[in-house]
Design a protein around this motif. Sequence first.
Motif, PDB file in Angstrom:
ATOM      1  N   ILE A 168     -15.216  -2.023  19.765  1.00  0.00           N
ATOM      2  CA  ILE A 168     -14.338  -0.654  19.580  1.00  0.00           C
ATOM      3  C   ILE A 168     -13.912  -0.249  21.001  1.00  0.00           C
ATOM      4  O   ILE A 168     -12.646  -0.088  21.018  1.00  0.00           O
ATOM      5  N   SER A 169     -14.337  -0.246  21.588  1.00  0.00           N
ATOM      6  CA  SER A 169     -14.235   0.385  22.593  1.00  0.00           C
ATOM      7  C   SER A 169     -14.151   0.540  23.583  1.00  0.00           C
ATOM      8  O   SER A 169     -13.565   0.295  24.829  1.00  0.00           O
ATOM      9  N   LEU A 170     -13.625  -1.452  23.501  1.00  0.00           N
ATOM     10  CA  LEU A 170     -13.092  -2.330  24.332  1.00  0.00           C
ATOM     11  C   LEU A 170     -10.930  -2.142  23.968  1.00  0.00           C
ATOM     12  O   LEU A 170     -10.575  -2.447  24.946  1.00  0.00           O
ATOM     13  N   PHE A 171     -11.099  -1.166  23.231  1.00  0.00           N
ATOM     14  CA  PHE A 171      -9.726  -1.339  22.298  1.00  0.00           C
ATOM     15  C   PHE A 171      -9.289  -0.188  23.743  1.00  0.00           C
ATOM     16  O   PHE A 171      -9.638   0.558  23.841  1.00  0.00           O
ATOM     17  N   PRO A 172      -7.222  -0.370  23.331  1.00  0.00           N
ATOM     18  CA  PRO A 172      -6.469   0.993  23.174  1.00  0.00           C
ATOM     19  C   PRO A 172      -7.227   2.039  23.312  1.00  0.00           C
ATOM     20  O   PRO A 172      -7.351   2.074  21.837  1.00  0.00           O
ATOM     21  N   GLY A 173      -7.658   2.946  24.335  1.00  0.00           N
ATOM     22  CA  GLY A 173      -7.261   3.859  23.224  1.00  0.00           C
ATOM     23  C   GLY A 173      -6.832   4.936  21.529  1.00  0.00           C
ATOM     24  O   GLY A 173      -7.919   4.908  21.027  1.00  0.00           O
ATOM     25  N   TRP A 174      -5.885   4.824  22.085  1.00  0.00           N
ATOM     26  CA  TRP A 174      -4.882   4.431  20.383  1.00  0.00           C
ATOM     27  C   TRP A 174      -5.788   4.243  19.368  1.00  0.00           C
ATOM     28  O   TRP A 174      -5.601   4.904  17.732  1.00  0.00           O
ATOM     29  N   MET A 175      -6.370   2.145  19.949  1.00  0.00           N
ATOM     30  CA  MET A 175      -6.393   1.771  18.151  1.00  0.00           C
ATOM     31  C   MET A 175      -7.927   2.292  18.208  1.00  0.00           C
ATOM     32  O   MET A 175      -8.194   2.452  17.387  1.00  0.00           O
ATOM     33  N   SER A 176      -8.984   2.325  19.409  1.00  0.00           N
ATOM     34  CA  SER A 176      -9.515   3.209  18.678  1.00  0.00           C
ATOM     35  C   SER A 176     -10.131   4.554  18.482  1.00  0.00           C
ATOM     36  O   SER A 176     -10.870   4.522  17.782  1.00  0.00           O
ATOM     37  N   SER A 177      -8.968   5.276  18.313  1.00  0.00           N
ATOM     38  CA  SER A 177      -9.409   6.407  17.710  1.00  0.00           C
ATOM     39  C   SER A 177      -9.394   5.900  16.107  1.00  0.00           C
ATOM     40  O   SER A 177      -9.130   6.329  15.456  1.00  0.00           O
ATOM     41  N   VAL A 178      -8.325   5.403  16.131  1.00  0.00           N
ATOM     42  CA  VAL A 178      -7.335   5.084  14.954  1.00  0.00           C
ATOM     43  C   VAL A 178      -8.909   4.306  13.724  1.00  0.00           C
ATOM     44  O   VAL A 178      -9.392   4.242  12.902  1.00  0.00           O
TER      45      VAL A 178
END
Lengths: 292, 261
Positions: free
Chosen positions: A222-232
């Motif tokens: 999950i930490s590799l996803f773009p910021g907005w997506m990992s926060s979702v």
Amino acid sequence: MSKMLGVAASSPGGSTRRPDSGGNSRKLLLGAYFDFIRIRFLTMLAYRVNYYSGILIYTLNIGVNYFTWKAIYGDGQALGGFTAAQMTTYVAVSWMARAFYFNNLDREISTDIRDGSIAIQFIRPYNYVLVKMMQGLGEGLFRFMLFMIPGMAIAMLLFPVNLPTEPSAWIGFLVMLFFSFLINSQINVITGLLAFFVENNEGMMRMKRVVVDLFSGLIVPISLFPGWMSSVLEVLPFQAITYLPGSVFTGRVQGVGIWNVLGIQVLWFLLLLIPIVWLYHAARKRLFVQGG
Amino acid sequence: MYYFGLVIEYLKNYMKTRLTYRADFWVEVISDLLFQATNFIFILVIFMHTNSLGGWNQNEVVFVYGFFMVPFGVFSCFVNMWGFSERYIVKGEMDRILTRPAHNLFQIFLENIDPPALVGSFIGLIIMAISGSNLGLPFEWWTIPVLILFTLSAVAIYTGIYTALTSLSFYSDAPTGILPLMYNIQSYGRYPVTIYNRAIQVLLTWIIPFAFVGIYPAALFLQRDEMKSMALLTPVVGLVFLGIGLMAWNYGVRRYKGAGS
């Protein structure tokens, strides 16, 4: 044999949750629930040959992901807080954890609903959902012993997997793994029970499978996803299945962080009980059997 | 011609049943696409952290991804063997199939026809067009015919592999869980196989040749000369594996004795 298994499996804390009928039969019922674990375990054992191919294919999955990540890392700086070595361990541990927690409870429940046999199950003096969870646990125990452990051994021979050495990490991992199983099974139960309301939930089950694999961090941490997506994703239950336990076991999360991870898992376990209880009650009112 | 007529009839039938459960149709389309999207998201995420995967850039990998979707959509539409063992052998439906005039395998394909899967093929074509124009790929006179040829070959490979695996259920009555696991593996055919080690390359090229449904044929359109000869082999591999699949199937059917229920 049965006694031993019963003891081994008695760890689920919530198993005393209200049996459906009279309190005096409570003790007898508990035994019955353990029998569901044992019977499923033995059934799985009868089909164990299928799982030998499963071990090979999971090893292949780990291999392909390992080489893909190796190509991505190239010259080897850290990505999303993972070093190349940690990523290898993460990939191996996540796939092998999946070998344990995966089950088809959603499909079993929706089959029961669609062919009408759920009606008989509702009459019986037990809690249907709890029985399904117990059967899932029996399958999980089988998968743990005959699928995950040998698979892990093979993966460790083939790939540079670094497992922690201190026993506390292992105990922590096993506890978290158990919660991964619980949360994944709860999501499966919810998906299965939805068949009461949509009649054909085939598409929904497939969607759930994809969503769990992707959003739990099995395919991409999950930490590799773009910021907005990992926060979702951090506010969804899926990360508690693979990503969080995997992060602990690869040593990325240490000390107090481990308790946070466990806390998140427990929280999701409790939160997911709400829709299950609600769906179960709504379903019992709504049940109509098509044909039969 | 007779077989073609049957396909039309079954498609009509499918439409009729589906009109009763309209919502299902869309749920199925969306879940198919979501399955594909996992790998797309994987590619997008990877290329946020690197700009080349084994020497292939993002547009090239996305193009391969688009190509992969085309034959896969056609395959999932016309060849669908999910749950064959439970549906046909355990429940004894296979007896009914064998009394039908059409070839038994064809009859099974007909009964499981699944048109929503074709949506994936169209999206694949769109992805190919977009990433192809980003890359400035030339559109030659042979592009369309070769695309059709490679699509058919790839469908033949899928059909061969899955038919062979499904025919295993004639030999053992245990429900085999291999098929769903294969679905995981086939997506590896769309990444540059050269990033894997020798063993996995050989496996994906010659044993379960999923590299021939993705990266090899797509390499021809991408003008990747190092894989050109492999690309041209695609139809041959397709024929060989389709042959193996049919042989395994026919042999299995001859051994079939009915579930006895």
